[in-house]
Design an enzyme around this catalytic site. Structure first.
Site, PDB file in Angstrom:
ATOM      1  N   ARG A   1     -12.741  -4.889  -6.842  1.00 16.78           N
ATOM      2  CA  ARG A   1     -12.395  -5.403  -5.697  1.00 16.78           C
ATOM      3  C   ARG A   1     -13.803  -5.650  -4.899  1.00 16.78           C
ATOM      4  O   ARG A   1     -14.744  -4.855  -5.075  1.00 16.78           O
ATOM      5  CB  ARG A   1     -11.685  -4.763  -4.713  1.00 16.78           C
ATOM      6  CG  ARG A   1     -10.243  -4.233  -5.125  1.00 16.78           C
ATOM      7  CD  ARG A   1      -9.453  -3.625  -3.884  1.00 16.78           C
ATOM      8  NE  ARG A   1     -10.202  -2.619  -3.427  1.00 16.78           N
ATOM      9  CZ  ARG A   1      -9.710  -2.082  -2.228  1.00 16.78           C
ATOM     10  NH1 ARG A   1      -8.688  -2.515  -1.654  1.00 16.78           N
ATOM     11  NH2 ARG A   1     -10.375  -1.077  -1.642  1.00 16.78           N
TER      12      ARG A   1
ATOM     13  N   TYR B   1     -11.451   1.162  10.328  1.00 21.07           N
ATOM     14  CA  TYR B   1     -12.891   1.574   9.720  1.00 21.07           C
ATOM     15  C   TYR B   1     -12.961   0.301   8.643  1.00 21.07           C
ATOM     16  O   TYR B   1     -13.987   0.604   7.914  1.00 21.07           O
ATOM     17  CB  TYR B   1     -12.335   3.016   8.980  1.00 21.07           C
ATOM     18  CG  TYR B   1     -11.142   3.060   8.338  1.00 21.07           C
ATOM     19  CD1 TYR B   1     -10.682   2.711   7.049  1.00 21.07           C
ATOM     20  CD2 TYR B   1      -9.918   3.824   8.980  1.00 21.07           C
ATOM     21  CE1 TYR B   1      -9.698   2.805   6.577  1.00 21.07           C
ATOM     22  CE2 TYR B   1      -8.863   3.975   8.505  1.00 21.07           C
ATOM     23  CZ  TYR B   1      -8.535   3.654   7.044  1.00 21.07           C
ATOM     24  OH  TYR B   1      -7.290   3.747   6.689  1.00 21.07           O
ATOM     25  N   LYS B   2     -11.913  -0.276   8.611  1.00 25.64           N
ATOM     26  CA  LYS B   2     -12.289  -1.577   7.398  1.00 25.64           C
ATOM     27  C   LYS B   2     -13.133  -2.546   7.858  1.00 25.64           C
ATOM     28  O   LYS B   2     -14.235  -2.250   8.342  1.00 25.64           O
ATOM     29  CB  LYS B   2     -11.236  -2.154   6.725  1.00 25.64           C
ATOM     30  CG  LYS B   2     -10.136  -0.934   5.945  1.00 25.64           C
ATOM     31  CD  LYS B   2      -9.153  -1.190   5.206  1.00 25.64           C
ATOM     32  CE  LYS B   2      -8.568  -0.065   4.480  1.00 25.64           C
ATOM     33  NZ  LYS B   2      -7.123  -0.055   4.258  1.00 25.64           N
TER      34      LYS B   2
ATOM     35  N   PHE C   1       0.818  -1.239   0.091  1.00 22.28           N
ATOM     36  CA  PHE C   1       0.095  -0.151  -0.004  1.00 22.28           C
ATOM     37  C   PHE C   1       0.707   1.055   0.085  1.00 22.28           C
ATOM     38  O   PHE C   1       1.581   1.330   0.814  1.00 22.28           O
ATOM     39  CB  PHE C   1      -0.820   0.085   1.151  1.00 22.28           C
ATOM     40  CG  PHE C   1      -1.993   1.101   1.127  1.00 22.28           C
ATOM     41  CD1 PHE C   1      -3.274   0.548   0.753  1.00 22.28           C
ATOM     42  CD2 PHE C   1      -2.002   2.275   1.546  1.00 22.28           C
ATOM     43  CE1 PHE C   1      -4.344   1.418   0.356  1.00 22.28           C
ATOM     44  CE2 PHE C   1      -2.977   3.236   1.652  1.00 22.28           C
ATOM     45  CZ  PHE C   1      -4.116   2.970   1.060  1.00 22.28           C
TER      46      PHE C   1
ATOM     47  N   ASP D   1       1.601  -4.636   8.651  1.00 18.24           N
ATOM     48  CA  ASP D   1       0.424  -3.839   8.480  1.00 18.24           C
ATOM     49  C   ASP D   1      -0.812  -4.884   8.208  1.00 18.24           C
ATOM     50  O   ASP D   1      -0.977  -5.872   7.364  1.00 18.24           O
ATOM     51  CB  ASP D   1       0.509  -3.166   7.081  1.00 18.24           C
ATOM     52  CG  ASP D   1      -0.733  -2.124   6.662  1.00 18.24           C
ATOM     53  OD1 ASP D   1      -1.757  -2.444   7.353  1.00 18.24           O
ATOM     54  OD2 ASP D   1      -0.422  -1.007   6.243  1.00 18.24           O
TER      55      ASP D   1
HETATM   56  C1  LIG Z   1      -6.049   1.188   4.211  1.00 18.68           C
HETATM   57  C2  LIG Z   1      -4.751   1.176   4.189  1.00 18.68           C
HETATM   58  C3  LIG Z   1      -3.921   1.817   4.764  1.00 18.68           C
HETATM   59  C4  LIG Z   1      -4.471   3.414   5.068  1.00 18.68           C
HETATM   60  O1  LIG Z   1      -3.843   4.147   6.138  1.00 18.68           O
HETATM   61  P1  LIG Z   1      -4.131   5.221   6.898  1.00 18.68           P
HETATM   62  O2  LIG Z   1      -3.212   5.945   7.502  1.00 18.68           O
HETATM   63  O3  LIG Z   1      -5.116   4.651   7.960  1.00 18.68           O
HETATM   64  O4  LIG Z   1      -5.136   6.006   5.960  1.00 18.68           O
HETATM   65  C5  LIG Z   1      -2.692   1.669   4.898  1.00 18.68           C
HETATM   66  N1  LIG Z   1      -2.226   0.367   4.648  1.00 18.68           N
HETATM   67  C6  LIG Z   1      -2.835  -0.533   4.070  1.00 18.68           C
HETATM   68  C7  LIG Z   1      -2.447  -1.977   3.805  1.00 18.68           C
HETATM   69  C8  LIG Z   1      -4.311  -0.140   3.661  1.00 18.68           C
HETATM   70  O5  LIG Z   1      -5.156  -0.795   3.060  1.00 18.68           O
END
Ligand SMILES: *Cc1c(COP(=O)(O)O)cnc(C)c1O
Length: 395
Positions: free
Chosen positions: A353, A204-205, A107, A179
């Site tokens: 997705r 939030y997911k 990500f 992560d």
């Molecule tokens: C959604 C997501 C994030 C988002 O990071 P934030 O700092 O919370 O906005 C980071 N890493 C991964 C793998 C994600 O899927």
């Protein structure tokens, strides 16, 4: 089960991997915190309702879903910020090494945080090295300071074997940061057992705590006496209300805190976690895999599977709760699905997705979603001008 969540009429929601649905308990709790705790009790609430310890009490509840003993998780800030803290901490624990090894399709924010740190402290201290996911195992060596991996890839939905990677990292004298954005609340995780050093994730997911709700950060107990994170904030001080001029970190996980916590959002996390009461995460994951299998099979039955390239492996150990498919018209198909009441999402350049969340998604809905997708494909509805047009910046 379904009644625990607020469901908009006629909508089939396959996007819990991006933003979980609203648990009814969250709406009630937030209302109570706003009206009663903030409205009536005002500043007394920091003590009276123990707001001051909420990042830790909520952290301990999240810890149960991560296979972590109490005292190792705190709920605060975002994945990005928490990653900056633990990256810095991990590099300091591996002095003499500078390589942060990650995957090229991780990500972006994860990679950006390493790039920013590298810019700040210089390449002598921090250097990002990227490899393909399949090369990760071979790339870990005596020069690696930190292995930074996302357990479930946000694009492909493919799951990495954290236990093995953690073991490999340690064999070569490196540390591992995981992560868990697409793992927490989606599957059984064993952070303590796998001996992961640090972990970050969002709420939030799959944890359904609402847009921008605070994330979480895990630091294994064995590092508590040595680790240092550079964002010295008063909430992470050993005695914040001493108002001393000099920073002294709090003992343990509290030292990960920086500024004043967002109490309303934290209360939302606390309430959202009650949706997991009485559920076993391994079992929820199996149910999600069943729903995903059902969807993939339905694409075959409707004779549209051949038009998509599935990116997610079907091997159950190798995926989370998401299926991803590439299609040259992915954006327009996603728009057509949304217009038909099926919420999925699109990721550039051409991925669709679908998230499968058994807490609020039924087999009947999965069948209906596949049917609507089949209609869109068979009748080429996605070619309509309204769906071809890009709208909004968020996909
Ligand atoms: C959604 C997501 C994030 C988002 O990071 P934030 O700092 O919370 O906005 C980071 N890493 C991964 C793998 C994600 O899927």
């Amino acid at each position: 089960m379904t009644s625990q969540f607020f469901k908009p009429n006629g909508m089939i929601y396959l996007d819990g991997n991006s933003l979980g649905m609203l648990p009814n308990a969250v709406a009630e709790r937030v209302n109570n915190v706003v009206q009663q705790q903030w409205g009536n009790d005002l500043i007394n609430s920091w003590n009276q309702h123990d707001w001051i310890n909420l990042p830790l009490t909520v952290g301990d509840k999240i810890a149960r879903l991560l296979g972590a003993a109490p005292g190792q998780v705190v709920c605060c800030d975002s994945i990005s910020l928490n990653l900056f803290k633990v990256l810095s901490a991990a590099l300091q624990l591996r002095e003499g090494r500078n390589t942060v090894l990650s995957t090229a399709d991780n990500f972006p924010t994860d990679l950006y945080m390493v790039q920013g740190l590298q810019q700040l402290v210089g390449e002598q201290q921090c250097q990002l090295k990227l490899v393909a996911e399949q090369q990760l195992v071979d790339a870990i060596d005596e020069t690696t300071a930190v292995v930074l991996v996302t357990e479930v890839n946000f694009r492909s939905g493919q799951r990495l074997d954290l236990a093995t990677l953690s073991q490999l990292a340690h064999q070569h004298g490196a540390l591992i940061i995981a992560d868990l954005a697409h793992s927490a609340g989606a599957m059984a995780i064993e952070l303590d057992h796998w001996q992961v050093d640090f972990a970050v994730g969002c709420t939030y997911k799959y944890l359904n705590a609402g847009p921008g709700a605070p994330g979480f950060v895990y630091v294994a107990k064995r590092h508590h006496d040595q680790f240092r994170q550079p964002l010295y904030g008063w909430m992470g001080h050993a005695n914040a209300f001493e108002f001393a001029a000099e920073y002294r970190p709090a003992a343990g996980i509290r030292a990960l805190l920086t500024g004043t916590p967002s109490i309303i959002a934290l209360a939302a996390v606390d309430a959202a976690l009650t949706a997991f009461d009485g559920h076993d995460l391994a079992q929820l994951h199996q149910q999600a895999l069943d729903l995903a299998d059902q969807f993939d099979n339905a694409l075959q039955q409707h004779d549209i599977a051949g038009q998509f390239q599935r990116l997610t492996p079907l091997t159950r150990q190798q995926r989370g709760c998401q299926l991803s498919y590439a299609h040259p018209q992915a954006y327009a198909i996603c728009q057509a699905l949304i217009a038909a009441g099926v919420i999925a999402d699109f990721r550039a350049p051409n991925y669709l997705r679908f998230g499968f969340t058994p807490l609020y998604l039924s087999a009947v809905e999965v069948e209906q979603a596949a049917q609507k997708l089949a209609e869109i494909i068979h009748h080429k509805r996605y070619l309509a001008a309204e769906f071809q047009q890009r709208r909004g910046t968020v996909t």
